[in-house]
Design an enzyme around this catalytic site. Sequence first.
Site, PDB file in Angstrom:
ATOM      1  N   HIS A   1      44.040  28.637  73.563  1.00  0.00           N
ATOM      2  CA  HIS A   1      45.075  27.650  73.224  1.00  0.00           C
ATOM      3  C   HIS A   1      46.460  28.150  73.635  1.00  0.00           C
ATOM      4  CE1 HIS A   1      46.883  24.452  70.639  1.00  0.00           C
ATOM      5  NE2 HIS A   1      47.854  25.343  70.543  1.00  0.00           N
ATOM      6  N   GLU A   2      46.788  29.355  73.221  1.00  0.00           N
ATOM      7  CA  GLU A   2      48.124  29.878  73.537  1.00  0.00           C
ATOM      8  C   GLU A   2      48.278  30.060  75.040  1.00  0.00           C
ATOM      9  OE1 GLU A   2      49.999  29.610  71.091  1.00  0.00           O
ATOM     10  OE2 GLU A   2      48.432  29.545  69.558  1.00  0.00           O
TER      11      GLU A   2
ATOM     12  N   MET B   1      51.569  32.217  68.725  1.00  0.00           N
ATOM     13  CA  MET B   1      52.713  31.565  69.356  1.00  0.00           C
ATOM     14  C   MET B   1      52.747  31.843  70.848  1.00  0.00           C
ATOM     15  SD  MET B   1      55.268  29.631  68.990  1.00  0.00           S
ATOM     16  CE  MET B   1      56.216  29.149  70.433  1.00  0.00           C
ATOM     17  N   GLU B   2      53.003  30.772  71.607  1.00  0.00           N
ATOM     18  CA  GLU B   2      52.856  30.797  73.064  1.00  0.00           C
ATOM     19  C   GLU B   2      54.097  31.249  73.827  1.00  0.00           C
ATOM     20  OE1 GLU B   2      52.951  27.938  71.134  1.00  0.00           O
ATOM     21  OE2 GLU B   2      54.072  26.353  72.160  1.00  0.00           O
ATOM     22  N   ASN B   3      54.960  32.081  73.266  1.00  0.00           N
ATOM     23  CA  ASN B   3      56.166  32.549  73.974  1.00  0.00           C
ATOM     24  C   ASN B   3      55.844  32.916  75.410  1.00  0.00           C
ATOM     25  OD1 ASN B   3      57.362  32.771  71.255  1.00  0.00           O
ATOM     26  ND2 ASN B   3      55.971  34.509  71.116  1.00  0.00           N
TER      27      ASN B   3
ATOM     28  N   GLU C   1      59.811  29.281  67.400  1.00  0.00           N
ATOM     29  CA  GLU C   1      59.452  27.885  67.211  1.00  0.00           C
ATOM     30  C   GLU C   1      59.443  27.611  65.709  1.00  0.00           C
ATOM     31  OE1 GLU C   1      55.678  26.565  68.783  1.00  0.00           O
ATOM     32  OE2 GLU C   1      56.225  24.472  68.543  1.00  0.00           O
TER      33      GLU C   1
ATOM     34  N   HIS D   1      48.975  26.788  76.803  1.00  0.00           N
ATOM     35  CA  HIS D   1      50.349  26.307  76.613  1.00  0.00           C
ATOM     36  C   HIS D   1      51.249  26.677  77.792  1.00  0.00           C
ATOM     37  CE1 HIS D   1      50.858  24.261  72.848  1.00  0.00           C
ATOM     38  NE2 HIS D   1      50.494  25.263  72.070  1.00  0.00           N
TER      39      HIS D   1
ATOM     40  N   GLY E   1      49.135  30.681  63.192  1.00  0.00           N
ATOM     41  CA  GLY E   1      48.044  31.366  63.887  1.00  0.00           C
ATOM     42  C   GLY E   1      48.535  32.244  65.023  1.00  0.00           C
TER      43      GLY E   1
HETATM   44  N1  0A1 Z   1      53.059  26.556  68.830  1.00  0.00           N
HETATM   45  C1  0A1 Z   1      52.124  27.332  68.064  1.00  0.00           C
HETATM   46  C2  0A1 Z   1      52.190  27.099  66.611  1.00  0.00           C
HETATM   47  C3  0A1 Z   1      53.346  27.658  65.872  1.00  0.00           C
HETATM   48  C4  0A1 Z   1      54.270  26.825  65.326  1.00  0.00           C
HETATM   49  C5  0A1 Z   1      55.293  27.290  64.524  1.00  0.00           C
HETATM   50  C6  0A1 Z   1      55.350  28.647  64.297  1.00  0.00           C
HETATM   51  O1  0A1 Z   1      56.303  29.170  63.487  1.00  0.00           O
HETATM   52  C7  0A1 Z   1      56.889  28.382  62.570  1.00  0.00           C
HETATM   53  C8  0A1 Z   1      54.450  29.507  64.860  1.00  0.00           C
HETATM   54  C9  0A1 Z   1      53.448  29.002  65.649  1.00  0.00           C
HETATM   55  C10 0A1 Z   1      50.734  26.922  68.454  1.00  0.00           C
HETATM   56  O2  0A1 Z   1      50.472  25.738  68.643  1.00  0.00           O
HETATM   57  O3  0A1 Z   1      49.876  27.765  68.544  1.00  0.00           O
HETATM   58 ZN    ZN Z   2      49.773  24.981  70.171  1.00  0.00          ZN
END
Ligand code: 0A1
Ligand code: ZN
Length: 884
Positions: free
Chosen positions: A306-307, A272-274, A129, A310, A270
């Site tokens: 949070h993750e 990432m929700e992979n 992301e 998601h 912080g």
């Molecule tokens: N989606 C994640 C936040 C996130 C966004 C960008 C990143 O890399 C550039 C990494 C994490 C969240 O909301 O926790």
């Molecule tokens: Zn998020």
Amino acid sequence: MIRTDTPQTIRLTDYRAPGYLINHVSLNVRLNREATRITARLDLLPNPASPDAGGPLVLDGQGLRLEAINIDGVPLTEDQYSLDNEHLTIHKLPQRAVCIETETTVDPSANKALSGLYLSNGVYCTQCEAEGFRRIAFFLDRPDVLSRYRVRLEARKSEAPQLLSNGNLVMAGDIVGSDRHFAIWEDPHLKPSYLFAMVAGDLACVEDSFTTRSGRKVLLQIYVEHGKEERCGWAMTSLKAAMKWDEERFGREYDLDRFMIVAVSDFNMGAMENKGLNIFNDKYVLASPDSATDQDYAHIESVIAHEYFHNWTGNRITCRDWFQLCLKEGLTVYRDQEFSSDIRSRPVKRISDVKLLRAQQFAEDAGPLAHPVRPSSYMEINNFYTATVYEKGAEVVRMLATLLGEEGFRKAMDIYFARHDGDAATVEDFVKCMEDASGRDLSQFFHWYEQAGTPQVMAQSRWLQSEGVFELTLTQSLAPTPGQPTKPDLDIPLAMGLVGPVGEDMPLDLEGTGVLNNPVIELREAVQVFRFRNVRQRPVPSLNRGFSAPVRLVSNFSAADEVALMGRDSDPFNRWEMAQNRASEIITRAIAAPDHAVSADLARGYGEALKRVLADNGLEDAFKALMAMLPGEQDLARELGSNVDPAAIHAARDALRRALGTQLEAELQRIWEALPTGGAYSPDPASAGRRSLGHAALDLLIAGDAASGAQLALGHFHAATNMTDKMGALNVLARIDCPQREEALSAFYDSHRSDPLLVDKWMTLNAVAPFEGAIARVRELMQHELFDITRPNRVRALIGSFAAMNPVQFNAPSGEGYELVAGVIEKLDGFNPQVAARLATNYRSWRALEPGRRAKAHDTLTRLRDRANVSRDTFEIISKSLEG
Ligand code: 0A1
Ligand code: ZN
């Protein structure tokens, strides 16, 4: 040299559906530190719904070395495609399903941008992301292209015993005749490329399980560096609590047989929700009593949640394009806030969230980087992971929940999940579900997504005794923000009460409506008068209870009324709010006074009210602690709005702290002595509340009497048996210039130098000293053997904290603070533009400064903007800061 190629602006109105779709992706990844080889087979077909179907195929790709390309097994000749720095274009495609296979190589060891495939402490990991997948393979790297993935990973067994990717493990084994092994993963769910992840390394694994309410057993795994297994317990507990809560509160079950979390040290954000394989910055996973504070525990709990949340809001229902980022982020923040409120204290959580909202989002909204919750344009999407998209985005969802009521909101969410599961959706889709569930027309409400800026609501009231009417006149306004000179009126839900003499809430009998069951009024016009009938005694109005709307409320209410509410409003949020208002007013006067002296009378009145709060046995300790904390220096600066002198603000705020510390000495001492030391540590909210109250008391005691306070703090530091108490002492010591400070800091360093997360804490403590010498200290630490500019946590701990938490020194009149941070941005921008650009946002309030500092900041910013090779990320932040 001045940058000549101004980065392009991307606009929401230019959205076009993709000309091609990719149904299936098959990756074969042969990991190697310097040259990882990736074969990507894409099952691709023209998108019947797009006018661009049949046109050239433009795949995204960055930093990839193309080794081979074929379509349906036939290699392409050079005239059939072209390559530039960001794309692979295939000029003509047969108008049917085809399989495109590319073979590319990348160098993970050289990737310091931490986007795409990189190494963190020898562990291969990915961050896709928002647009990192294009650094792994040529692809339609946009969230509205949803595909099924099959991933084969291969690596040296000794280097990477674990091979992980999204979904289910379908096969694994050794490669005979070599030192390598492989694993094959299949994710049955459709997903956009930004949710792809892989991890390979030598990691320890902690396991548990969760049985869903429909009886499926889910394997839970947390992967960490060896030796850190004992620090995973809290994250696992939090994960199970989050899984259960989402079932109970939103009816959402987990949908794979395995859920994995991997903690890495080097991460831009912080976590990432992979899908099925969340990757975390290890500071949001690892906790033990002797390494993490109560606050760290609370953050871990909410980031894990949070993750996890998601999975439904973000993954099952994703975003059509990046302008819709708040669709997943605002909603998921709302969900994690509700989770924490349900399992902890709701008022304490709300106050903490509003503090954060004001410190970060209000500040953003008040300056040149202001943008709507759903922006309409951007240069670099990574710059839009902001407090506005996240925190204000959550406030907008919260307002919808307030307007629809608990049941109505749940019904709307059920419609959303049913209607859009598997979709790449828009904010309009979401709001339509809210409309359909409630029968309301939300078109006026929708402006909250489109208008930047913090609305102001002015409240004037009078009690018409003879008529028994209480009349409330509300006026809304919204100042211009960059690109938005005029604004439509918003639909603002204000929870409220009329408070009687002993704190009771009077019935709200609204003229034209009747008695309100749900005590919320809606301000929809520029000016609106609300008349409440049968008000026989003079009430004190309590408006915007629980901070139901993210607005700035100004009123003609008297100081006496504010003090009354501080003592007895049934809404705890407003008790806190009134205390903050009173304190702000007293400090603001001191800022303008000679020598920044505080009015003794005003301080005494405030102190008496605070004393009553502290003595109230019916209140939670954590709440009392919040009541005892004065508004932050940046909050005060924002309230002033112009001609800001950060040193004057610091001095004036200190003057009130000192007055309170002296006046309340006996009470504070009692609180301090009641703070238990030693004994087993538990992160539960009640114990954490006791500690935060004790440390808030220490902060005022030290203000009242620095010498004896510093001795108390040092004693506390040495006696501490957990990290919360240690940091409680250090946080106050770090801000005063005394020998005890140096003693405690060096003792801390000696005990914790081998623990990176604690070294980060130590760096921060050094960076926040508001007195002379701080800049030199930070410069010295940049040369320290443990400083490493390629590690985001370290940079944020030292430089980020200096810029964001030390307003006096960052804004030193000499301009040295600005220069120090600029030097780091320049270096960092060469290899990690995301983190550099974020650091650059710290200058965003420069225009509000007094003329001397403003000129210095302007010089620094201009120089930063005009550098050769400035990244798109940093260019966008700095140029907008200068323009706005
Ligand atoms: N989606 C994640 C936040 C996130 C966004 C960008 C990143 O890399 C550039 C990494 C994490 C969240 O909301 O926790
Ligand atoms: Zn998020």
